[in-house]
Design a protein around this motif. Structure first.
Motif, PDB file in Angstrom:
ATOM      1  N   ARG A 133      46.458  60.735  30.763  1.00 59.13           N
ATOM      2  CA  ARG A 133      45.393  61.195  29.852  1.00 59.13           C
ATOM      3  C   ARG A 133      45.654  60.729  28.432  1.00 59.13           C
ATOM      4  O   ARG A 133      44.749  60.282  27.729  1.00 59.13           O
ATOM      5  N   LEU A 134      46.915  60.862  28.001  1.00 61.09           N
ATOM      6  CA  LEU A 134      47.246  60.490  26.628  1.00 61.09           C
ATOM      7  C   LEU A 134      46.983  59.005  26.373  1.00 61.09           C
ATOM      8  O   LEU A 134      46.606  58.615  25.263  1.00 61.09           O
ATOM      9  N   ALA A 135      47.181  58.183  27.404  1.00 56.24           N
ATOM     10  CA  ALA A 135      46.937  56.741  27.251  1.00 56.24           C
ATOM     11  C   ALA A 135      45.492  56.476  26.839  1.00 56.24           C
ATOM     12  O   ALA A 135      45.192  55.470  26.189  1.00 56.24           O
ATOM     13  N   ARG A 136      44.584  57.383  27.188  1.00 56.53           N
ATOM     14  CA  ARG A 136      43.182  57.221  26.784  1.00 56.53           C
ATOM     15  C   ARG A 136      43.023  57.357  25.269  1.00 56.53           C
ATOM     16  O   ARG A 136      42.154  56.726  24.674  1.00 56.53           O
ATOM     17  N   LEU A 137      43.853  58.201  24.678  1.00 58.51           N
ATOM     18  CA  LEU A 137      43.812  58.330  23.220  1.00 58.51           C
ATOM     19  C   LEU A 137      44.267  57.026  22.579  1.00 58.51           C
ATOM     20  O   LEU A 137      43.659  56.550  21.610  1.00 58.51           O
ATOM     21  N   TYR A 138      45.331  56.446  23.110  1.00 55.29           N
ATOM     22  CA  TYR A 138      45.821  55.170  22.580  1.00 55.29           C
ATOM     23  C   TYR A 138      44.732  54.112  22.712  1.00 55.29           C
ATOM     24  O   TYR A 138      44.458  53.349  21.784  1.00 55.29           O
ATOM     25  N   TRP A 139      44.131  54.095  23.892  1.00 57.34           N
ATOM     26  CA  TRP A 139      43.102  53.084  24.165  1.00 57.34           C
ATOM     27  C   TRP A 139      41.939  53.217  23.192  1.00 57.34           C
ATOM     28  O   TRP A 139      41.548  52.261  22.509  1.00 57.34           O
ATOM     29  N   TYR A 140      41.355  54.416  23.114  1.00 64.77           N
ATOM     30  CA  TYR A 140      40.113  54.570  22.370  1.00 64.77           C
ATOM     31  C   TYR A 140      40.301  54.686  20.854  1.00 64.77           C
ATOM     32  O   TYR A 140      39.349  54.471  20.100  1.00 64.77           O
ATOM     33  N   VAL A 141      41.503  55.039  20.417  1.00 67.69           N
ATOM     34  CA  VAL A 141      41.723  55.133  18.972  1.00 67.69           C
ATOM     35  C   VAL A 141      42.586  53.972  18.468  1.00 67.69           C
ATOM     36  O   VAL A 141      42.170  53.213  17.598  1.00 67.69           O
ATOM     37  N   VAL A 142      43.783  53.815  19.028  1.00 66.19           N
ATOM     38  CA  VAL A 142      44.683  52.784  18.506  1.00 66.19           C
ATOM     39  C   VAL A 142      44.158  51.390  18.841  1.00 66.19           C
ATOM     40  O   VAL A 142      44.204  50.482  18.006  1.00 66.19           O
ATOM     41  N   GLU A 143      43.639  51.208  20.044  1.00 67.62           N
ATOM     42  CA  GLU A 143      43.156  49.878  20.432  1.00 67.62           C
ATOM     43  C   GLU A 143      41.690  49.636  20.044  1.00 67.62           C
ATOM     44  O   GLU A 143      41.325  48.515  19.708  1.00 67.62           O
ATOM     45  N   PHE A 144      40.849  50.656  20.140  1.00 64.76           N
ATOM     46  CA  PHE A 144      39.408  50.405  19.972  1.00 64.76           C
ATOM     47  C   PHE A 144      38.731  51.353  18.984  1.00 64.76           C
ATOM     48  O   PHE A 144      37.509  51.537  19.036  1.00 64.76           O
ATOM     49  N   GLY A 145      39.487  51.904  18.052  1.00 64.71           N
ATOM     50  CA  GLY A 145      38.932  52.848  17.104  1.00 64.71           C
ATOM     51  C   GLY A 145      38.087  52.207  16.007  1.00 64.71           C
ATOM     52  O   GLY A 145      38.352  51.098  15.552  1.00 64.71           O
TER      53      GLY A 145
END
Ligand code: HBI
Ligand code: FE
Length: 298
Positions: A175-187
Protein backbone atom coordinates in the motif's frame (compact mmCIF):
# COMPACT_ATOMS: atom_id res chain seq x y z
CA UNK A 1 9.78 -2.60 16.80
CA UNK A 2 11.74 -5.29 15.00
CA UNK A 3 10.55 -6.12 11.54
CA UNK A 4 11.64 -8.44 8.79
CA UNK A 5 13.53 -5.53 7.25
CA UNK A 6 16.03 -5.62 10.09
CA UNK A 7 17.55 -8.77 8.65
CA UNK A 8 20.43 -7.75 6.43
CA UNK A 9 19.98 -9.18 2.95
CA UNK A 10 22.60 -11.48 1.51
CA UNK A 11 24.75 -9.70 -1.03
CA UNK A 12 24.75 -10.64 -4.68
CA UNK A 13 21.43 -12.06 -5.87
CA UNK A 14 19.35 -9.74 -7.99
CA UNK A 15 16.02 -8.90 -6.33
CA UNK A 16 14.04 -9.79 -9.41
CA UNK A 17 15.32 -11.96 -12.21
CA UNK A 18 15.78 -10.30 -15.55
CA UNK A 19 17.06 -6.95 -14.26
CA UNK A 20 20.18 -5.58 -15.86
CA UNK A 21 22.92 -4.21 -13.65
CA UNK A 22 25.83 -5.82 -11.87
CA UNK A 23 24.32 -7.19 -8.70
CA UNK A 24 27.12 -9.69 -8.05
CA UNK A 25 29.49 -6.86 -7.15
CA UNK A 26 27.06 -5.21 -4.71
CA UNK A 27 27.58 -4.92 -0.96
CA UNK A 28 25.02 -6.27 1.53
CA UNK A 29 23.13 -2.97 1.29
CA UNK A 30 23.20 -3.28 -2.51
CA UNK A 31 25.53 -0.31 -2.96
CA UNK A 32 28.30 -0.35 -5.56
CA UNK A 33 31.03 2.15 -6.41
CA UNK A 34 29.84 4.52 -9.11
CA UNK A 35 33.08 3.93 -11.09
CA UNK A 36 32.54 7.25 -12.85
CA UNK A 37 35.66 6.72 -14.99
CA UNK A 38 33.98 3.76 -16.71
CA UNK A 39 31.35 5.89 -18.45
CA UNK A 40 32.21 6.21 -22.13
CA UNK A 41 32.25 9.43 -24.20
CA UNK A 42 29.18 8.04 -26.02
CA UNK A 43 27.34 7.71 -22.70
CA UNK A 44 28.21 11.27 -21.63
CA UNK A 45 27.02 12.46 -25.02
CA UNK A 46 23.75 10.51 -24.65
CA UNK A 47 23.29 12.05 -21.20
CA UNK A 48 23.80 15.56 -22.61
CA UNK A 49 21.11 14.97 -25.24
CA UNK A 50 18.68 13.50 -22.71
CA UNK A 51 19.39 16.39 -20.38
CA UNK A 52 18.98 19.12 -23.01
CA UNK A 53 15.63 17.77 -24.16
CA UNK A 54 14.37 17.33 -20.62
CA UNK A 55 15.59 20.77 -19.53
CA UNK A 56 13.42 22.32 -22.22
CA UNK A 57 10.14 20.69 -21.16
CA UNK A 58 10.80 20.89 -17.44
CA UNK A 59 11.53 24.62 -17.67
CA UNK A 60 7.88 25.11 -18.60
CA UNK A 61 6.20 22.55 -16.37
CA UNK A 62 8.34 21.68 -13.31
CA UNK A 63 7.97 23.05 -9.78
CA UNK A 64 10.11 26.08 -9.01
CA UNK A 65 12.04 24.28 -6.26
CA UNK A 66 12.91 21.47 -8.67
CA UNK A 67 14.22 23.90 -11.29
CA UNK A 68 16.15 25.94 -8.76
CA UNK A 69 17.97 22.85 -7.46
CA UNK A 70 18.52 21.49 -10.97
CA UNK A 71 20.25 24.69 -12.05
CA UNK A 72 22.29 24.72 -8.86
CA UNK A 73 23.77 21.30 -9.68
CA UNK A 74 24.62 22.02 -13.33
CA UNK A 75 24.74 18.40 -14.45
CA UNK A 76 24.09 19.33 -18.07
CA UNK A 77 27.61 18.53 -19.27
CA UNK A 78 27.72 14.78 -18.65
CA UNK A 79 26.87 12.03 -16.18
CA UNK A 80 27.61 13.63 -12.80
CA UNK A 81 29.90 12.36 -10.09
CA UNK A 82 27.59 11.28 -7.28
CA UNK A 83 30.18 12.02 -4.58
CA UNK A 84 30.44 15.66 -5.64
CA UNK A 85 26.68 16.14 -5.69
CA UNK A 86 26.43 14.40 -2.31
CA UNK A 87 28.58 17.11 -0.75
CA UNK A 88 26.20 19.84 -1.89
CA UNK A 89 23.13 17.79 -0.98
CA UNK A 90 24.48 16.96 2.45
CA UNK A 91 25.07 20.65 3.13
CA UNK A 92 21.52 21.50 2.02
CA UNK A 93 19.37 18.76 3.58
CA UNK A 94 21.66 16.10 5.04
CA UNK A 95 21.04 13.59 2.25
CA UNK A 96 23.71 11.67 0.31
CA UNK A 97 23.59 9.71 -2.94
CA UNK A 98 24.71 6.07 -3.17
CA UNK A 99 25.17 4.10 -6.38
CA UNK A 100 23.23 0.84 -6.84
CA UNK A 101 23.06 -1.70 -9.69
CA UNK A 102 19.37 -0.96 -10.33
CA UNK A 103 16.12 -1.80 -8.53
CA UNK A 104 16.79 -3.13 -5.06
CA UNK A 105 14.51 -4.99 -2.62
CA UNK A 106 11.86 -2.83 -0.94
CA UNK A 107 13.30 -3.30 2.55
CA UNK A 108 16.79 -2.27 1.50
CA UNK A 109 15.36 0.72 -0.37
CA UNK A 110 13.34 1.82 2.69
CA UNK A 111 16.48 1.45 4.83
CA UNK A 112 18.49 3.76 2.60
CA UNK A 113 15.76 6.42 2.59
CA UNK A 114 15.38 6.19 6.38
CA UNK A 115 19.15 6.85 6.58
CA UNK A 116 18.87 9.85 4.20
CA UNK A 117 20.70 8.01 1.41
CA UNK A 118 19.15 8.06 -2.03
CA UNK A 119 20.01 5.05 -4.24
CA UNK A 120 20.94 6.09 -7.78
CA UNK A 121 21.19 3.44 -10.48
CA UNK A 122 24.69 3.40 -11.97
CA UNK A 123 24.01 2.56 -15.61
CA UNK A 124 22.61 4.75 -18.40
CA UNK A 125 19.90 3.62 -20.82
CA UNK A 126 20.86 2.53 -24.35
CA UNK A 127 20.56 4.72 -27.42
CA UNK A 128 17.29 3.08 -28.55
CA UNK A 129 15.71 3.75 -25.12
CA UNK A 130 15.84 7.54 -25.08
CA UNK A 131 12.03 7.78 -25.07
CA UNK A 132 11.06 4.60 -23.27
CA UNK A 133 12.68 2.58 -20.51
CA UNK A 134 11.02 0.27 -18.00
CA UNK A 135 13.69 0.06 -15.29
CA UNK A 136 15.03 3.21 -13.65
CA UNK A 137 18.49 4.23 -14.91
CA UNK A 138 20.93 6.94 -13.80
CA UNK A 139 19.10 9.58 -15.83
CA UNK A 140 15.74 8.88 -14.20
CA UNK A 141 17.19 8.50 -10.73
CA UNK A 142 19.40 11.59 -10.94
CA UNK A 143 17.48 14.07 -13.06
CA UNK A 144 14.11 12.97 -11.71
CA UNK A 145 14.79 12.49 -8.02
CA UNK A 146 17.86 14.40 -6.86
CA UNK A 147 16.62 18.01 -7.32
CA UNK A 148 13.64 17.48 -4.99
CA UNK A 149 15.98 16.19 -2.27
CA UNK A 150 17.25 19.78 -1.94
CA UNK A 151 13.76 20.85 -0.77
CA UNK A 152 13.82 20.49 3.05
CA UNK A 153 10.18 19.48 3.60
CA UNK A 154 10.31 17.01 0.74
CA UNK A 155 13.64 15.60 1.92
CA UNK A 156 12.20 15.07 5.40
CA UNK A 157 9.14 13.44 3.86
CA UNK A 158 11.33 11.00 1.93
CA UNK A 159 13.19 9.98 5.09
CA UNK A 160 9.91 9.51 6.96
CA UNK A 161 8.58 7.47 4.04
CA UNK A 162 11.52 5.10 4.45
CA UNK A 163 10.94 4.86 8.21
CA UNK A 164 7.25 4.06 7.73
CA UNK A 165 8.17 1.39 5.20
CA UNK A 166 10.50 -0.32 7.65
CA UNK A 167 7.62 -0.62 10.16
CA UNK A 168 5.13 -2.30 7.83
CA UNK A 169 4.57 -5.91 6.82
CA UNK A 170 4.53 -6.86 3.16
CA UNK A 171 0.85 -6.00 2.61
CA UNK A 172 1.33 -2.61 4.26
CA UNK A 173 4.46 -1.93 2.23
CA UNK A 174 2.52 -2.69 -0.93
CA UNK A 175 0.00 0.00 0.00
CA UNK A 176 2.75 2.42 0.95
CA UNK A 177 4.38 1.92 -2.46
CA UNK A 178 1.29 3.62 -3.92
CA UNK A 179 2.18 6.77 -2.02
CA UNK A 180 5.68 6.69 -3.51
CA UNK A 181 4.23 6.10 -6.95
CA UNK A 182 1.56 8.80 -6.93
CA UNK A 183 3.48 11.46 -5.01
CA UNK A 184 7.23 10.91 -5.36
CA UNK A 185 7.07 9.59 -8.93
CA UNK A 186 3.96 11.28 -10.34
CA UNK A 187 3.05 14.15 -8.03
CA UNK A 188 1.79 17.56 -9.16
CA UNK A 189 1.80 20.79 -7.16
CA UNK A 190 -0.82 23.53 -7.23
CA UNK A 191 0.83 26.97 -7.56
CA UNK A 192 -0.15 30.54 -8.36
CA UNK A 193 1.24 29.89 -11.86
CA UNK A 194 -0.97 26.83 -12.30
CA UNK A 195 -0.20 23.13 -11.97
CA UNK A 196 3.48 22.19 -11.87
CA UNK A 197 5.10 18.75 -11.79
CA UNK A 198 7.57 17.56 -9.16
CA UNK A 199 7.21 13.77 -9.57
CA UNK A 200 10.33 12.06 -10.87
CA UNK A 201 8.57 9.69 -13.23
CA UNK A 202 7.00 12.72 -14.87
CA UNK A 203 10.06 14.93 -14.97
CA UNK A 204 12.42 12.34 -16.44
CA UNK A 205 10.01 11.69 -19.36
CA UNK A 206 9.61 14.47 -21.91
CA UNK A 207 6.26 13.20 -23.20
CA UNK A 208 4.76 12.63 -19.75
CA UNK A 209 5.90 16.06 -18.51
CA UNK A 210 3.65 17.72 -21.09
CA UNK A 211 0.89 15.13 -20.70
CA UNK A 212 0.71 15.21 -16.89
CA UNK A 213 0.39 18.99 -16.68
CA UNK A 214 -1.56 19.91 -19.82
CA UNK A 215 -3.49 16.98 -21.32
CA UNK A 216 -7.26 16.90 -20.73
CA UNK A 217 -7.49 13.09 -20.54
CA UNK A 218 -6.25 12.22 -17.00
CA UNK A 219 -7.99 12.98 -13.71
CA UNK A 220 -6.27 15.42 -11.37
CA UNK A 221 -7.34 15.03 -7.74
CA UNK A 222 -6.33 16.84 -4.54
CA UNK A 223 -3.95 14.69 -2.51
CA UNK A 224 -5.47 12.59 0.27
CA UNK A 225 -3.39 9.90 1.99
CA UNK A 226 -6.12 7.28 2.43
CA UNK A 227 -7.29 7.80 -1.15
CA UNK A 228 -3.80 7.26 -2.53
CA UNK A 229 -3.20 4.15 -0.42
CA UNK A 230 -6.32 2.61 -2.02
CA UNK A 231 -5.39 3.41 -5.62
CA UNK A 232 -3.85 0.84 -7.94
CA UNK A 233 -1.32 2.11 -10.46
CA UNK A 234 -0.10 1.18 -13.87
CA UNK A 235 3.56 1.00 -14.72
CA UNK A 236 3.25 0.64 -18.50
CA UNK A 237 1.59 3.86 -19.62
CA UNK A 238 0.90 7.47 -18.73
CA UNK A 239 -1.03 7.75 -15.48
CA UNK A 240 -4.82 8.00 -15.68
CA UNK A 241 -4.94 9.93 -12.40
CA UNK A 242 -2.48 12.43 -10.93
CA UNK A 243 -2.63 13.67 -7.33
CA UNK A 244 -2.04 17.33 -6.57
CA UNK A 245 -0.32 18.61 -3.43
CA UNK A 246 -0.86 22.13 -2.10
CA UNK A 247 2.58 22.16 -0.49
CA UNK A 248 5.47 19.72 -0.01
CA UNK A 249 4.80 19.56 3.73
CA UNK A 250 1.72 17.49 2.80
CA UNK A 251 3.98 14.52 2.02
CA UNK A 252 5.78 14.90 5.33
CA UNK A 253 2.48 15.25 7.24
CA UNK A 254 1.25 12.05 5.60
CA UNK A 255 4.17 9.93 6.81
CA UNK A 256 5.33 11.59 10.02
CA UNK A 257 3.45 9.08 12.19
CA UNK A 258 3.22 5.26 11.94
CA UNK A 259 0.72 4.24 9.28
CA UNK A 260 -0.83 1.21 11.00
CA UNK A 261 -4.01 3.12 12.04
CA UNK A 262 -4.51 4.63 8.57
CA UNK A 263 -4.02 1.25 6.91
CA UNK A 264 -6.38 -0.43 9.41
CA UNK A 265 -9.03 2.19 8.64
CA UNK A 266 -8.95 1.15 4.98
CA UNK A 267 -9.62 -2.52 5.77
CA UNK A 268 -13.22 -2.70 4.54
CA UNK A 269 -12.77 -0.41 1.56
CA UNK A 270 -12.14 -1.71 -1.96
CA UNK A 271 -9.12 -0.68 -3.96
CA UNK A 272 -9.76 1.93 -6.63
CA UNK A 273 -8.78 1.45 -10.26
CA UNK A 274 -6.26 3.89 -11.77
CA UNK A 275 -8.93 5.79 -13.72
CA UNK A 276 -11.70 5.71 -11.12
CA UNK A 277 -13.13 8.71 -9.31
CA UNK A 278 -14.56 8.34 -5.80
CA UNK A 279 -17.46 10.44 -4.43
CA UNK A 280 -15.17 11.83 -1.72
CA UNK A 281 -12.55 13.08 -4.21
CA UNK A 282 -11.73 16.76 -4.43
CA UNK A 283 -11.51 16.79 -8.21
CA UNK A 284 -9.34 19.47 -9.81
CA UNK A 285 -9.79 18.21 -13.39
CA UNK A 286 -12.09 15.40 -14.35
CA UNK A 287 -10.31 13.50 -17.12
CA UNK A 288 -11.88 13.30 -20.56
CA UNK A 289 -10.90 9.67 -20.80
CA UNK A 290 -8.15 7.29 -21.73
CA UNK A 291 -5.41 8.28 -24.08
CA UNK A 292 -3.08 5.31 -24.22
CA UNK A 293 0.51 5.89 -25.18
CA UNK A 294 3.59 3.97 -24.12
CA UNK A 295 5.31 5.97 -21.43
CA UNK A 296 8.34 5.27 -19.37
CA UNK A 297 8.52 4.99 -15.63
CA UNK A 298 11.95 6.37 -16.13
N1 HBI B 1 15.01 0.39 -5.92
N2 HBI B 1 16.79 1.42 -6.98
C1 HBI B 1 15.50 1.44 -6.59
N3 HBI B 1 14.73 2.51 -6.90
C2 HBI B 1 13.42 2.58 -6.52
O1 HBI B 1 12.74 3.57 -6.79
C3 HBI B 1 12.88 1.50 -5.81
C4 HBI B 1 13.72 0.40 -5.53
N4 HBI B 1 13.22 -0.64 -4.84
C5 HBI B 1 11.86 -0.64 -4.37
C6 HBI B 1 11.09 0.55 -4.74
N5 HBI B 1 11.58 1.51 -5.40
C7 HBI B 1 9.65 0.73 -4.40
O2 HBI B 1 8.97 -0.46 -4.54
C8 HBI B 1 9.35 1.36 -3.04
O3 HBI B 1 9.25 2.62 -2.81
C9 HBI B 1 8.13 0.85 -2.44
FE1 FE C 1 11.96 6.71 -9.51
Amino acid sequence: MPTRWDIAPEPAPPPVSGLRGEYAAAAADYTVPQDWERYTPAEHDRWRRLYARQAEVTAAHASAVFLHALHGMDASGGIPRLDAVSEALQAATGWRLVAVPGLIPDGVFFGHLAGRRFPVTRWLREEHELDYIVEPDVFHDFYGHVPMLFEPAFADGMQAYGQRGLELDEAGAKRLARLYWYVVEFGLERTAEGLKAFGSGILSSSAETVFAVTDPSPNRIAFDLGRVLRTRYRIDDFQETYFVLDRFEDLLRAVERPLGPVIDSLAGLPDLEPHALDPSDRVINRGHGPRRRPAAHA
